[in-house]
Write a protein that holds these residues in place. Structure first.
Motif, PDB file in Angstrom:
ATOM      1  N   ALA A   1      44.488  43.776  40.805  1.00 41.09           N
ATOM      2  CA  ALA A   1      44.705  43.962  42.236  1.00 41.09           C
ATOM      3  C   ALA A   1      43.633  44.867  42.841  1.00 41.09           C
ATOM      4  CB  ALA A   1      46.093  44.573  42.469  1.00 41.09           C
ATOM      5  N   TYR A   2      43.334  45.948  42.157  1.00 40.07           N
ATOM      6  CA  TYR A   2      42.323  46.903  42.634  1.00 40.07           C
ATOM      7  C   TYR A   2      40.949  46.249  42.776  1.00 40.07           C
ATOM      8  CZ  TYR A   2      38.876  50.667  42.221  1.00 40.07           C
ATOM      9  OH  TYR A   2      37.791  51.485  42.406  1.00 40.07           O
ATOM     10  N   ARG A   3      40.542  45.504  41.749  1.00 34.79           N
ATOM     11  CA  ARG A   3      39.217  44.871  41.774  1.00 34.79           C
ATOM     12  C   ARG A   3      39.109  43.850  42.906  1.00 34.79           C
ATOM     13  NH1 ARG A   3      40.000  45.759  36.223  1.00 34.79           N
ATOM     14  NH2 ARG A   3      41.106  43.798  35.917  1.00 34.79           N
ATOM     15  N   THR A   4      40.173  43.123  43.132  1.00 32.07           N
ATOM     16  CA  THR A   4      40.155  42.102  44.178  1.00 32.07           C
ATOM     17  C   THR A   4      40.135  42.716  45.570  1.00 32.07           C
ATOM     18  OG1 THR A   4      41.381  40.560  42.759  1.00 32.07           O
ATOM     19  CG2 THR A   4      41.400  40.106  45.124  1.00 32.07           C
ATOM     20  N   LEU A   5      40.925  43.752  45.777  1.00 31.99           N
ATOM     21  CA  LEU A   5      41.116  44.288  47.126  1.00 31.99           C
ATOM     22  C   LEU A   5      40.075  45.314  47.552  1.00 31.99           C
ATOM     23  CD1 LEU A   5      45.014  44.623  47.177  1.00 31.99           C
ATOM     24  CD2 LEU A   5      43.591  42.688  47.890  1.00 31.99           C
ATOM     25  N   THR A   6      39.282  45.832  46.621  1.00 35.23           N
ATOM     26  CA  THR A   6      38.243  46.796  47.007  1.00 35.23           C
ATOM     27  C   THR A   6      36.886  46.127  47.223  1.00 35.23           C
ATOM     28  OG1 THR A   6      37.919  47.336  44.667  1.00 35.23           O
ATOM     29  CG2 THR A   6      39.282  48.842  45.979  1.00 35.23           C
ATOM     30  N   ASP A   7      36.773  44.864  46.839  1.00 30.80           N
ATOM     31  CA  ASP A   7      35.539  44.111  47.079  1.00 30.80           C
ATOM     32  C   ASP A   7      35.744  43.272  48.352  1.00 30.80           C
ATOM     33  OD1 ASP A   7      32.895  42.918  46.146  1.00 30.80           O
ATOM     34  OD2 ASP A   7      34.153  41.127  46.295  1.00 30.80           O
ATOM     35  N   ASP A   8      34.890  43.451  49.341  1.00 36.86           N
ATOM     36  CA  ASP A   8      35.094  42.821  50.650  1.00 36.86           C
ATOM     37  C   ASP A   8      35.209  41.302  50.568  1.00 36.86           C
ATOM     38  OD1 ASP A   8      35.065  45.273  51.871  1.00 36.86           O
ATOM     39  OD2 ASP A   8      32.951  45.189  52.436  1.00 36.86           O
ATOM     40  N   LYS A   9      34.326  40.686  49.799  1.00 35.02           N
ATOM     41  CA  LYS A   9      34.328  39.222  49.695  1.00 35.02           C
ATOM     42  C   LYS A   9      35.595  38.726  49.003  1.00 35.02           C
ATOM     43  CE  LYS A   9      31.528  35.316  48.116  1.00 35.02           C
ATOM     44  NZ  LYS A   9      30.291  34.915  47.401  1.00 35.02           N
ATOM     45  N   SER A  10      35.922  39.348  47.867  1.00 38.32           N
ATOM     46  CA  SER A  10      37.122  38.944  47.123  1.00 38.32           C
ATOM     47  C   SER A  10      38.379  39.167  47.958  1.00 38.32           C
ATOM     48  CB  SER A  10      37.233  39.735  45.815  1.00 38.32           C
ATOM     49  OG  SER A  10      36.157  39.449  44.970  1.00 38.32           O
ATOM     50  N   ARG A  11      38.399  40.284  48.680  1.00 43.32           N
ATOM     51  CA  ARG A  11      39.556  40.609  49.516  1.00 43.32           C
ATOM     52  C   ARG A  11      39.752  39.559  50.608  1.00 43.32           C
ATOM     53  NH1 ARG A  11      41.978  45.483  51.311  1.00 43.32           N
ATOM     54  NH2 ARG A  11      42.791  45.338  53.429  1.00 43.32           N
TER      55      ARG A  11
ATOM     56  N   TYR B   1      41.014  36.383  49.162  1.00 40.88           N
ATOM     57  CA  TYR B   1      42.408  36.522  48.736  1.00 40.88           C
ATOM     58  C   TYR B   1      43.358  36.473  49.936  1.00 40.88           C
ATOM     59  CZ  TYR B   1      46.505  38.194  46.249  1.00 40.88           C
ATOM     60  OH  TYR B   1      47.770  38.302  45.712  1.00 40.88           O
ATOM     61  N   LEU B   2      42.983  37.112  51.034  1.00 42.49           N
ATOM     62  CA  LEU B   2      43.809  37.081  52.239  1.00 42.49           C
ATOM     63  C   LEU B   2      43.942  35.660  52.778  1.00 42.49           C
ATOM     64  CD1 LEU B   2      42.621  40.330  54.052  1.00 42.49           C
ATOM     65  CD2 LEU B   2      44.954  39.825  53.313  1.00 42.49           C
ATOM     66  N   GLU B   3      42.854  34.886  52.659  1.00 44.23           N
ATOM     67  CA  GLU B   3      42.919  33.481  53.080  1.00 44.23           C
ATOM     68  C   GLU B   3      43.892  32.705  52.203  1.00 44.23           C
ATOM     69  OE1 GLU B   3      41.626  31.709  55.667  1.00 44.23           O
ATOM     70  OE2 GLU B   3      41.165  33.711  56.417  1.00 44.23           O
ATOM     71  N   GLU B   4      43.864  32.994  50.903  1.00 41.76           N
ATOM     72  CA  GLU B   4      44.796  32.335  49.980  1.00 41.76           C
ATOM     73  C   GLU B   4      46.239  32.690  50.317  1.00 41.76           C
ATOM     74  OE1 GLU B   4      43.930  32.905  45.857  1.00 41.76           O
ATOM     75  OE2 GLU B   4      41.786  32.626  46.159  1.00 41.76           O
ATOM     76  N   LEU B   5      46.459  33.960  50.649  1.00 39.95           N
ATOM     77  CA  LEU B   5      47.810  34.388  51.020  1.00 39.95           C
ATOM     78  C   LEU B   5      48.308  33.649  52.257  1.00 39.95           C
ATOM     79  CD1 LEU B   5      47.844  38.282  50.550  1.00 39.95           C
ATOM     80  CD2 LEU B   5      49.131  36.605  49.245  1.00 39.95           C
TER      81      LEU B   5
END
Length: 213
Positions: A59-69, A72-76
């Protein structure tokens, strides 16, 4: 936790910015890191803590990287966000990574490189793995000047994956210093402390460089 999304795993809302994500992660990591278990703890408890630590780390790695975040928000929003995590691979990769860090600190660089190769095969998304491998590879080379460009490329790869990867910036500083580029080294050490204010080694390097001026 298996049914939760990354924000829920860290106890955060989907509007939370990267700063609070980092704070939430460190708070949970102190609680759930496998190393916090007392000696003689039951294997079941050790496994459970390792699983939780893998979840919050992902969760940390995904949400602290702007692109990954953003992805992920689009997936949500589309309802397809990834709770399907290969926990076993992440756990194995994390275990190999922790062991490789010990090897690097013991200056057993070739062994560390092999272990990091295996960790990356299991979890190719973790930026920090590439940073440590580039650093270890630099020290396996007899000619450090010749090894610098390749090491820099690999560590920069880590930064491209996660610009906030403090170890990557620190390693760039160490390599620059060893290759005689004090100006670049100081820049990288300062960036490390910006990202991780409690990075003792980077703070010491900045203090030493300042005293020389």
């Amino acid at each position: 936790m298996k049914q939760q999304n990354h924000f829920q795993r860290l106890g955060l809302s989907e509007q939370t910015e990267a700063g609070p994500v980092k704070l939430a992660y460190f708070r949970l990591a102190k609680q759930y890191h496998p190393d916090t278990l007392p000696q003689g703890a039951p294997p079941e408890l050790e496994k459970l803590k390792a699983e939780i630590f893998a979840y919050i780390g992902d969760a940390y790695r995904t949400l602290t990287d702007d692109k990954s975040r953003a992805n992920y928000l689009e997936e949500l929003k589309s309802g397809g966000a990834g709770n399907e995590v290969d926990v076993q691979s992440i756990l194995m990769a994390e275990e190999l990574f922790q062991k490789s860090c010990i090897l690097v600190k013991a200056r057993k660089f070739p062994e560390a490189v092999k272990m990091l190769d295996e960790a990356i095969k299991l979890n190719a998304e973790e930026a920090e793995f590439y940073a440590w491998r580039g650093y270890a590879r630099f020290f396996t080379a007899a000619d450090k000047k010749a090894a610098q460009p390749e090491a820099f490329r690999e560590i920069q790869n880590a930064i491209k994956r996660n610009e906030r990867c403090a170890p990557a910036h620190y390693f760039l500083g160490v390599i620059a210093k060893l290759c005689g580029d004090a100006t670049s080294a100081l820049k990288h050490f300062k960036r490390t402390v910006e990202l991780q204010p409690d990075h003792i080694d980077a703070m010491r390097e900045i203090r030493m460089a300042t005293q020389k001026k």
